[in-house]
Design an enzyme around this catalytic site. Structure first.
Site, PDB file in Angstrom:
ATOM      1  N   CYS B 178      35.232  39.273  51.703  1.00  0.00           N
ATOM      2  CA  CYS B 178      36.069  38.741  50.628  1.00  0.00           C
ATOM      3  C   CYS B 178      36.455  37.292  50.853  1.00  0.00           C
ATOM      4  CB  CYS B 178      37.296  39.616  50.467  1.00  0.00           C
ATOM      5  SG  CYS B 178      36.852  41.345  50.204  1.00  0.00           S
ATOM      6  N   HIS B 318      45.826  35.250  48.727  1.00  0.00           N
ATOM      7  CA  HIS B 318      44.780  36.276  48.622  1.00  0.00           C
ATOM      8  C   HIS B 318      45.349  37.453  47.817  1.00  0.00           C
ATOM      9  CE1 HIS B 318      41.050  38.172  49.569  1.00  0.00           C
ATOM     10  NE2 HIS B 318      41.550  39.081  50.375  1.00  0.00           N
ATOM     11  N   GLU B 329      50.075  38.917  54.704  1.00  0.00           N
ATOM     12  CA  GLU B 329      49.946  37.560  54.177  1.00  0.00           C
ATOM     13  C   GLU B 329      51.319  36.942  53.910  1.00  0.00           C
ATOM     14  OE1 GLU B 329      47.680  37.167  50.543  1.00  0.00           O
ATOM     15  OE2 GLU B 329      47.427  35.006  50.829  1.00  0.00           O
ATOM     16  N   LYS B 348      44.992  37.950  41.232  1.00  0.00           N
ATOM     17  CA  LYS B 348      44.250  39.216  41.188  1.00  0.00           C
ATOM     18  C   LYS B 348      44.903  40.262  40.297  1.00  0.00           C
ATOM     19  CE  LYS B 348      41.756  38.819  45.573  1.00  0.00           C
ATOM     20  NZ  LYS B 348      42.289  37.563  46.121  1.00  0.00           N
ATOM     21  N   HIS B 353      39.895  42.096  42.162  1.00  0.00           N
ATOM     22  CA  HIS B 353      39.419  41.460  43.388  1.00  0.00           C
ATOM     23  C   HIS B 353      37.905  41.245  43.291  1.00  0.00           C
ATOM     24  CE1 HIS B 353      38.772  40.272  47.374  1.00  0.00           C
ATOM     25  NE2 HIS B 353      39.407  41.206  48.046  1.00  0.00           N
ATOM     26  N   PHE B 412      37.155  41.626  55.208  1.00  0.00           N
ATOM     27  CA  PHE B 412      36.802  42.615  56.230  1.00  0.00           C
ATOM     28  C   PHE B 412      35.922  41.915  57.276  1.00  0.00           C
ATOM     29  CE2 PHE B 412      36.966  46.505  53.130  1.00  0.00           C
ATOM     30  CZ  PHE B 412      38.344  46.466  53.173  1.00  0.00           C
TER      31      PHE B 412
END
Lengths: 83, 426
Positions: B178, B318, B329, B348, B353, B412
């Site tokens: 991502c 994010h 975050e 988002k 996403h 990830f």
């Protein structure tokens, strides 16, 4: 099977894979020169025909196949063998 | 900040943005996407392109009306995976925006050997891969198509964009899940700074709303299961969040050395001033709860841009809407910016996403918002449960002074990546 039926099937495969106008196709139409088809596209055209006629055409038999008529010949030989 | 209009204080070329393009669930181009984001209009819908029977997650932020034409001829479209179609269309928009689409007899007159393409993806052409695995299992090995490999390879989008526009510089894909979009743009900027290219078409693309991918993400517990109300499922930083909403699309920017842009009289949208990239080395999917890697990424990007934390006008987080990300975050942002930091948004809530495309789309949206002096609201945010020191923008967009934006993406693998973009006056 009539040859015209096989030719028509090759036309249909070209329409499906190469998005060309069926009315522009003839037996003499060249995949590379007239339809701008690369070798991968030719494999795809043949796969459409394999699916339709339930055939398996080895890749090496496509060597030298440059026109719609020649592709129909290869298909016809396999249909004869299968019959 | 010292340095010149064309060179950084460290003597390397400045990198500017001269074009943007996006294909997202919120809109077919960058402007429409921005409009939906500013309006806080969520785009998640029930999945209609395949049978979701038995699936724990039956919705996504799908692009429901994508038409690759006229950019991509139907004949070409059938041999290009959806992921690359998105990338090609977004690149066309960005290059047109930059005045570099090269329509006709190369009127732009640029040196195409000095144009590179860096387009990342989390997984590449997984839609084609899944289809062809099914073909092999149900019809046999001889029915596997000859185009599977060039359609699924993750570098396909970069190669195809280079091919279509005749760009002969380096072309490759960056894969950091991502964070791929941000890392692609960051590496693109590094190439210009190193003198390896004058122009880089950079960004990310993703099309992974497939039955198997959705089943796997659901199995991980990463996805929201709010099947009865898709529009409210992506709710970054909200107490009721239960996972991310899978999206798809592409974001592409045209980066250029400031000197090259000035020489051809290009309109400059802003400077790609800072890039930070780190790895948690903590767990293959879970973020480090202390956020050390995310903190370091943001600090690197700030230092690279020569800015103090107080110099940032807003943050495009994010903010995935997963409980783990949003908490980690938030803690990281408080560490970097203190308890009275800049306003923070996550877009988002609207877009879902976009995985490998997300960072690129958010960099674009962040820059456009920074230029406009506005911060979009976090859609679906009604009850924040993260550190109240994070100034989340809620309900409606907030006017701010025109100023730099920091945009985060985490992936990830433990990847953290941050960009700082500085809007250009005018």
């Amino acid at each position: 099977m009539e040859r015209s039926e096989i030719i028509d099937a090759v036309y249909d495969a070209c329409v499906e894979v190469l998005k060309v106008d069926k009315s522009t196709l003839t037996e003499a139409t060249s995949f590379a020169d007239d339809l701008d088809a690369d070798s991968l596209a030719l494999v795809e055209v043949v796969m459409e025909l394999e699916e339709k006629f339930d055939l398996r055409i080895p890749e090496d038999e496509l060597d030298g196949v440059t026109t719609i008529g020649a592709a129909a010949d290869v298909v016809a030989a396999h249909i004869d063998t299968a019959a | 900040m010292s340095g010149s209009s064309t060179h950084r204080p460290d003597g390397r070329p400045r990198v500017v943005v001269t074009g943007v393009g996006a294909v997202t669930p919120a809109g077919p181009d960058a402007a429409t996407t921005l409009e939906a984001i500013l309006a806080g209009r969520p785009s998640a819908v029930p999945i209609t392109t395949w049978d979701t029977e038995g699936h724990p997650v039956r919705f996504a932020a799908e692009i429901t009306s994508f038409d690759p034409a006229p950019t991509i001829e139907p004949r070409d479209a059938r041999r290009i995976d959806r992921v690359s179609q998105f990338g090609i269309v977004a690149a066309q928009e960005a290059l047109t925006h930059a005045g570099l689409a090269g329509d006709g007899a190369d009127p732009d007159g640029i040196d195409r050997s000095r144009v590179a393409v860096v387009i990342g993806s989390g997984v590449g052409g997984i839609l084609t891969l899944e289809d062809q695995i099914e073909v092999r299992v149900t019809k046999g090995v001889n029915r596997v198509g000859p185009l599977l490999i060039p359609m699924m390879m993750s570098n396909a989008t970069a190669g195809l964009v280079a091919l279509r526009h005749g760009f002969h510089g380096s072309a490759f894909s960056v894969a950091t899940a991502c964070a791929s979009g941000v890392d692609s743009i960051g590496h693109a900027a590094d190439m210009i700074r190193a003198g390896r290219a004058d122009v880089v078409v950079a960004g990310g693309s993703e099309a992974s709303i497939t039955p198997t991918a959705m089943a796997a993400f659901a199995r991980m517990g990463a996805l929201s299961t709010r099947n009865d109300d898709p529009a409210s499922a992506s709710r970054p930083f909200d107490r009721a969040r239960d996972g991310f909403v899978m999206g798809e699309g592409a974001g592409i920017v045209v980066l250029e050395s400031a000197e090259h842009a000035a020489r051809r009289g290009a309109t400059v949208l802003g400077e790609l001033a800072g890039y930070g990239s780190t790895c948690d080395a903590h767990h293959i999917t879970a973020p480090d709860p202390d956020g050390a890697g995310a903190i370091a990424s943001m600090q690197q990007a700030l230092a690279d841009a020569g800015l103090a934390p107080s110099g940032i006008g807003h943050v495009n987080a994010h903010g995935t809407s997963t409980p783990l990300n949003d908490a980690a975050e938030s803690a990281a942002m408080v560490k970097v910016f203190g308890r009275h930091g800049p306003p923070v948004t996550s877009t988002k809530g609207v877009t879902g996403h976009l995985v490998g495309a997300t960072g690129a789309v958010e960099a674009i949206v962040g820059l456009l918002c920074a230029r406009a002096g506005t911060v979009p609201p976090v859609a679906n945010l009604s009850d924040p449960d993260v550190d109240p020191g994070v100034d989340l923008v809620r309900d409606t967009s907030r006017a701010i002074a025109v100023g730099p934006v920091l945009s985060n993406s985490f992936g990830f693998g433990g990847h953290n990546a941050s960009l700082v973009l500085v809007p250009t006056d005018g």
